[in-house]
Design a protein around this motif. Structure first.
Motif, PDB file in Angstrom:
ATOM      1  N   CYS A  97       5.034  42.468  17.592  1.00 32.39           N
ATOM      2  CA  CYS A  97       4.081  43.504  18.005  1.00 32.39           C
ATOM      3  C   CYS A  97       3.553  44.190  16.757  1.00 32.39           C
ATOM      4  N   THR A  98       2.294  44.552  16.757  1.00 37.20           N
ATOM      5  CA  THR A  98       1.683  45.229  15.618  1.00 37.20           C
ATOM      6  C   THR A  98       1.219  46.619  16.042  1.00 37.20           C
ATOM      7  N   LEU A  99       0.889  47.427  15.063  1.00 41.67           N
ATOM      8  CA  LEU A  99       0.334  48.749  15.341  1.00 41.67           C
ATOM      9  C   LEU A  99      -0.959  48.604  16.132  1.00 41.67           C
ATOM     10  N   GLU A 100      -1.755  47.606  15.784  1.00 37.94           N
ATOM     11  CA  GLU A 100      -3.014  47.382  16.498  1.00 37.94           C
ATOM     12  C   GLU A 100      -2.770  47.062  17.968  1.00 37.94           C
ATOM     13  N   ASP A 101      -1.715  46.306  18.243  1.00 37.60           N
ATOM     14  CA  ASP A 101      -1.361  45.998  19.634  1.00 37.60           C
ATOM     15  C   ASP A 101      -1.084  47.279  20.415  1.00 37.60           C
ATOM     16  N   ILE A 102      -0.309  48.173  19.811  1.00 36.96           N
ATOM     17  CA  ILE A 102       0.040  49.429  20.481  1.00 36.96           C
ATOM     18  C   ILE A 102      -1.200  50.287  20.695  1.00 36.96           C
ATOM     19  N   LEU A 103      -2.048  50.347  19.683  1.00 33.51           N
ATOM     20  CA  LEU A 103      -3.260  51.163  19.783  1.00 33.51           C
ATOM     21  C   LEU A 103      -4.238  50.597  20.816  1.00 33.51           C
ATOM     22  N   ASN A 104      -4.391  49.281  20.830  1.00 33.93           N
ATOM     23  CA  ASN A 104      -5.385  48.653  21.713  1.00 33.93           C
ATOM     24  C   ASN A 104      -4.964  48.605  23.172  1.00 33.93           C
ATOM     25  N   HIS A 105      -3.665  48.619  23.420  1.00 32.02           N
ATOM     26  CA  HIS A 105      -3.204  48.480  24.796  1.00 32.02           C
ATOM     27  C   HIS A 105      -2.721  49.795  25.411  1.00 32.02           C
ATOM     28  N   ALA A 176      -0.139  54.074   8.287  1.00 32.82           N
ATOM     29  CA  ALA A 176      -0.141  53.813   9.733  1.00 32.82           C
ATOM     30  C   ALA A 176      -0.599  55.054  10.496  1.00 32.82           C
ATOM     31  N   ILE A 177      -0.176  56.227  10.036  1.00 36.38           N
ATOM     32  CA  ILE A 177      -0.595  57.470  10.685  1.00 36.38           C
ATOM     33  C   ILE A 177      -2.102  57.664  10.532  1.00 36.38           C
ATOM     34  N   ASP A 178      -2.638  57.299   9.376  1.00 27.72           N
ATOM     35  CA  ASP A 178      -4.095  57.362   9.187  1.00 27.72           C
ATOM     36  C   ASP A 178      -4.818  56.492  10.221  1.00 27.72           C
ATOM     37  N   LYS A 179      -4.293  55.282  10.462  1.00 28.04           N
ATOM     38  CA  LYS A 179      -4.911  54.386  11.449  1.00 28.04           C
ATOM     39  C   LYS A 179      -4.824  54.984  12.850  1.00 28.04           C
ATOM     40  N   ILE A 180      -3.695  55.611  13.134  1.00 25.55           N
ATOM     41  CA  ILE A 180      -3.518  56.254  14.440  1.00 25.55           C
ATOM     42  C   ILE A 180      -4.570  57.346  14.619  1.00 25.55           C
ATOM     43  N   LYS A 181      -4.766  58.155  13.593  1.00 26.17           N
ATOM     44  CA  LYS A 181      -5.737  59.255  13.670  1.00 26.17           C
ATOM     45  C   LYS A 181      -7.174  58.737  13.754  1.00 26.17           C
ATOM     46  N   GLU A 182      -7.435  57.606  13.108  1.00 26.40           N
ATOM     47  CA  GLU A 182      -8.777  57.016  13.167  1.00 26.40           C
ATOM     48  C   GLU A 182      -9.151  56.604  14.594  1.00 26.40           C
ATOM     49  N   ASN A 183      -8.137  56.432  15.440  1.00 29.50           N
ATOM     50  CA  ASN A 183      -8.367  56.060  16.837  1.00 29.50           C
ATOM     51  C   ASN A 183      -8.479  57.283  17.749  1.00 29.50           C
ATOM     52  N   GLY A 184      -8.682  58.451  17.146  1.00 32.63           N
ATOM     53  CA  GLY A 184      -8.890  59.665  17.925  1.00 32.63           C
ATOM     54  C   GLY A 184      -7.624  60.279  18.491  1.00 32.63           C
ATOM     55  N   ILE A 185      -6.469  59.872  17.974  1.00 29.22           N
ATOM     56  CA  ILE A 185      -5.184  60.367  18.464  1.00 29.22           C
ATOM     57  C   ILE A 185      -4.758  61.582  17.647  1.00 29.22           C
ATOM     58  N   VAL A 186      -4.393  62.656  18.332  1.00 36.40           N
ATOM     59  CA  VAL A 186      -3.928  63.878  17.668  1.00 36.40           C
ATOM     60  C   VAL A 186      -2.454  63.721  17.326  1.00 36.40           C
ATOM     61  N   THR A 187      -2.091  64.012  16.078  1.00 37.50           N
ATOM     62  CA  THR A 187      -0.714  63.816  15.630  1.00 37.50           C
ATOM     63  C   THR A 187       0.021  65.155  15.533  1.00 37.50           C
ATOM     64  N   TYR A 188       1.202  65.205  16.121  1.00 37.64           N
ATOM     65  CA  TYR A 188       2.039  66.405  16.128  1.00 37.64           C
ATOM     66  C   TYR A 188       3.345  66.125  15.392  1.00 37.64           C
ATOM     67  N   ALA A 189       3.649  66.917  14.368  1.00 37.31           N
ATOM     68  CA  ALA A 189       4.900  66.778  13.636  1.00 37.31           C
ATOM     69  C   ALA A 189       5.941  67.739  14.209  1.00 37.31           C
ATOM     70  N   ALA A 190       7.108  67.205  14.570  1.00 41.73           N
ATOM     71  CA  ALA A 190       8.216  68.065  14.982  1.00 41.73           C
ATOM     72  C   ALA A 190       8.811  68.655  13.702  1.00 41.73           C
ATOM     73  N   HIS A 191       8.616  69.973  13.516  1.00 42.37           N
ATOM     74  CA  HIS A 191       8.929  70.594  12.227  1.00 42.37           C
ATOM     75  C   HIS A 191       9.476  72.001  12.434  1.00 42.37           C
ATOM     76  N   LEU A 192      10.499  72.356  11.658  1.00 43.91           N
ATOM     77  CA  LEU A 192      11.128  73.673  11.812  1.00 43.91           C
ATOM     78  C   LEU A 192      10.173  74.813  11.465  1.00 43.91           C
ATOM     79  N   GLN A 193       9.144  74.508  10.676  1.00 45.68           N
ATOM     80  CA  GLN A 193       8.173  75.548  10.325  1.00 45.68           C
ATOM     81  C   GLN A 193       6.915  75.489  11.191  1.00 45.68           C
TER      82      GLN A 193
END
Length: 255
Positions: A97-105, A176-193
């Motif tokens: 499985c590739t990142l593209e597979d996950i994004l496309n499906h 990989a995160i850049d590619k995820i964001k390029e697909n219009g996906i909002v990224t949330y970091a679980a962070h103590l701050q």
């Protein structure tokens, strides 16, 4: 013919696949053990089946179709990864499985991708896959320095989700995160701050970034996130177990 020696080449191969990530990577195979896990394996991915003498005697008619190799009870204990072996073990082809597979499906109306940065505990990794299936995630993206997803402890913890949840390992997680964001996906970091999130704040086409159990997310990964969030907590604890935190956020995003 029954295998009665631990020096048999097939037995040595199973032990290598069970104990060494390098062997699993080279052969692109892994081992699953137990009745439940064996029953979950897609037929096309099944490479070989091994059963103990006792198991074969009790289940000969049920197991006959997969042409199992019978192993003496004593040898089966040597290849088993459990204290009380159930008597059935299989060698399985690794998934592709590739990142593209996950994004496309993914279902863009209701999508959550989980991104794992240097997660080390096999139990946590397996639990995240299992819980992720229940929460309806689209897939899991892992940095190459995460625990080996084909480690027997991870496999057991997934309880079969390893065969149904798409996942991929990437050498360049920030890329990989850049590619995820390029697909219009909002990224949330679980962070103590991060900001304490309120119910309903997580959208339905998102990625959750989950970090190492002790050190959290790397700065490079954190800096890629669109938003930092943290789970509201009472008492004196600062953080939750990585799998628990991931579970809360996955269900918040999925339902």
């Amino acid at each position: 013919m029954i295998i009665t020696s631990a020096s048999n080449e097939q037995i040595k191969n199973i032990i290598q696949l069970k104990e060494k990530a390098k062997a699993r990577k080279q052969k692109k195979q892994f081992v699953v053990e137990g009745i439940k896990m064996f029953s979950e394996v897609p037929q096309k991915d099944l490479k070989a089946v091994y059963v103990s003498e006792d198991f074969y005697k009790e289940n000969e008619e049920k197991i006959h179709a997969v042409n199992p190799q019978v192993v003496s009870n004593s040898v089966f204990k040597k290849i088993s990864d459990t204290v009380t072996p159930q008597g059935v073990l299989a060698v399985v082809e690794q998934k592709k499985c590739t990142l593209e597979d996950i994004l496309n499906h993914r279902n863009k109306e209701k999508s959550c991708i989980v991104v794992l940065d240097r997660l080390q505990d096999p139990g946590n990794l397996g639990t995240i896959l299992r819980t992720g299936e229940g929460a309806g995630i689209s897939g899991v993206v892992m940095s190459s320095d995460c625990a080996d997803i084909y480690n027997p402890k991870v496999i057991r913890s997934t309880m079969g989700s390893i065969f149904r949840v798409p996942f991929t390992v990437v050498d360049d997680l920030p890329g990989a995160i850049d590619k995820i964001k390029e697909n219009g996906i909002v990224t949330y970091a679980a962070h103590l701050q991060g900001e304490i999130y309120n119910k309903g704040v997580l959208g339905h086409d998102i990625a959750l970034l989950i970090g190492n159990e002790a050190r959290g997310l790397s700065k490079e990964t954190t800096d890629k996130a669109d938003k930092w969030i943290r789970i509201p907590m009472q008492g004196k604890i600062e953080s939750l177990n990585a799998a628990v935190a991931a579970a809360i956020l996955m269900y918040e995003a999925g339902f």
